[in-house]
Design a protein around this motif. Structure first.
Motif, PDB file in Angstrom:
ATOM      1  N   PRO A  94       0.808  -1.228   0.000  1.00  0.00           N
ATOM      2  CA  PRO A  94       0.000   0.000   0.000  1.00  0.00           C
ATOM      3  C   PRO A  94       0.844   1.283   0.000  1.00  0.00           C
ATOM      4  O   PRO A  94       0.293   2.371  -0.162  1.00  0.00           O
ATOM      5  CB  PRO A  94      -0.801  -0.105   1.309  1.00  0.00           C
ATOM      6  CG  PRO A  94      -0.818  -1.553   1.640  1.00  0.00           C
ATOM      7  CD  PRO A  94       0.480  -2.094   1.129  1.00  0.00           C
ATOM      8  N   TYR A  95       2.148   1.161   0.158  1.00  0.00           N
ATOM      9  CA  TYR A  95       3.028   2.329   0.174  1.00  0.00           C
ATOM     10  C   TYR A  95       3.586   2.670  -1.212  1.00  0.00           C
ATOM     11  O   TYR A  95       4.401   3.573  -1.346  1.00  0.00           O
ATOM     12  CB  TYR A  95       4.183   2.103   1.159  1.00  0.00           C
ATOM     13  CG  TYR A  95       3.689   1.745   2.530  1.00  0.00           C
ATOM     14  CD1 TYR A  95       3.038   2.683   3.319  1.00  0.00           C
ATOM     15  CD2 TYR A  95       3.839   0.464   3.028  1.00  0.00           C
ATOM     16  CE1 TYR A  95       2.556   2.349   4.584  1.00  0.00           C
ATOM     17  CE2 TYR A  95       3.373   0.123   4.284  1.00  0.00           C
ATOM     18  CZ  TYR A  95       2.731   1.066   5.054  1.00  0.00           C
ATOM     19  OH  TYR A  95       2.253   0.744   6.299  1.00  0.00           O
ATOM     20  N   ALA A  96       3.136   1.976  -2.242  1.00  0.00           N
ATOM     21  CA  ALA A  96       3.652   2.172  -3.597  1.00  0.00           C
ATOM     22  C   ALA A  96       3.448   3.606  -4.080  1.00  0.00           C
ATOM     23  O   ALA A  96       4.384   4.218  -4.618  1.00  0.00           O
ATOM     24  CB  ALA A  96       3.006   1.187  -4.560  1.00  0.00           C
ATOM     25  N   ASP A  97       2.265   4.157  -3.901  1.00  0.00           N
ATOM     26  CA  ASP A  97       1.997   5.525  -4.367  1.00  0.00           C
ATOM     27  C   ASP A  97       2.885   6.529  -3.633  1.00  0.00           C
ATOM     28  O   ASP A  97       3.431   7.449  -4.240  1.00  0.00           O
ATOM     29  CB  ASP A  97       0.528   5.896  -4.188  1.00  0.00           C
ATOM     30  CG  ASP A  97      -0.380   5.159  -5.154  1.00  0.00           C
ATOM     31  OD1 ASP A  97       0.120   4.635  -6.178  1.00  0.00           O
ATOM     32  OD2 ASP A  97      -1.592   5.094  -4.875  1.00  0.00           O
ATOM     33  N   TRP A  98       3.025   6.349  -2.325  1.00  0.00           N
ATOM     34  CA  TRP A  98       3.911   7.227  -1.547  1.00  0.00           C
ATOM     35  C   TRP A  98       5.332   7.159  -2.093  1.00  0.00           C
ATOM     36  O   TRP A  98       5.972   8.178  -2.325  1.00  0.00           O
ATOM     37  CB  TRP A  98       3.882   6.825  -0.064  1.00  0.00           C
ATOM     38  CG  TRP A  98       5.013   7.408   0.719  1.00  0.00           C
ATOM     39  CD1 TRP A  98       5.077   8.664   1.245  1.00  0.00           C
ATOM     40  CD2 TRP A  98       6.253   6.783   1.023  1.00  0.00           C
ATOM     41  NE1 TRP A  98       6.295   8.848   1.873  1.00  0.00           N
ATOM     42  CE2 TRP A  98       7.031   7.705   1.746  1.00  0.00           C
ATOM     43  CE3 TRP A  98       6.794   5.515   0.753  1.00  0.00           C
ATOM     44  CZ2 TRP A  98       8.312   7.419   2.208  1.00  0.00           C
ATOM     45  CZ3 TRP A  98       8.067   5.223   1.219  1.00  0.00           C
ATOM     46  CH2 TRP A  98       8.801   6.172   1.929  1.00  0.00           C
TER      47      TRP A  98
END
Length: 108
Positions: A94-98
């Motif tokens: 879930p941290y890919a966009d960040w």
């Protein structure tokens, strides 16, 4: 310096998440655990140089014990039920966009 995700649970090295040390430790306790880890890592180096496989196995076990003690391995140190992404590729979490938003500021 490696980027740390918002919330401070992981830092990123070469696109991989690594769990941060449990922030609830006092500075004294954290330093003691880090000292144990560094001693164990030096023992791994000595064992590799000596070629002693038994010594190496023991030293690697000490490294693991120290990392578990620090909260970097083993049971997670947070209690909100969030999934542990330790050692996962950041792009698959879930941290890919960040991470992608970091762009040019990412470590290489």
């Amino acid at each position: 310096m490696h980027p740390t995700i918002p919330g401070g649970r992981y830092f990123v090295v070469k696109g991989q998440l690594w769990r941060c040390t449990n922030p609830s430790f006092s500075e004294c306790e954290r330093q003691r655990l880090v000292h144990d880890l560094m001693d164990a890592r030096r023992e791994v180096k000595r064992a590799k140089c000596s070629g002693d496989s038994s010594m190496l196995k023991s030293a690697r076990s000490r490294v693991n014990v120290a990392k578990v003690g620090l909260g970097e391995r083993g049971a997670v140190w947070w209690d909100d039920g969030s999934t542990d992404y330790n050692r996962c590729r950041v792009e698959l979490t879930p941290y890919a966009d960040w991470y992608n938003a970091l762009g040019a500021t990412k470590e290489q």
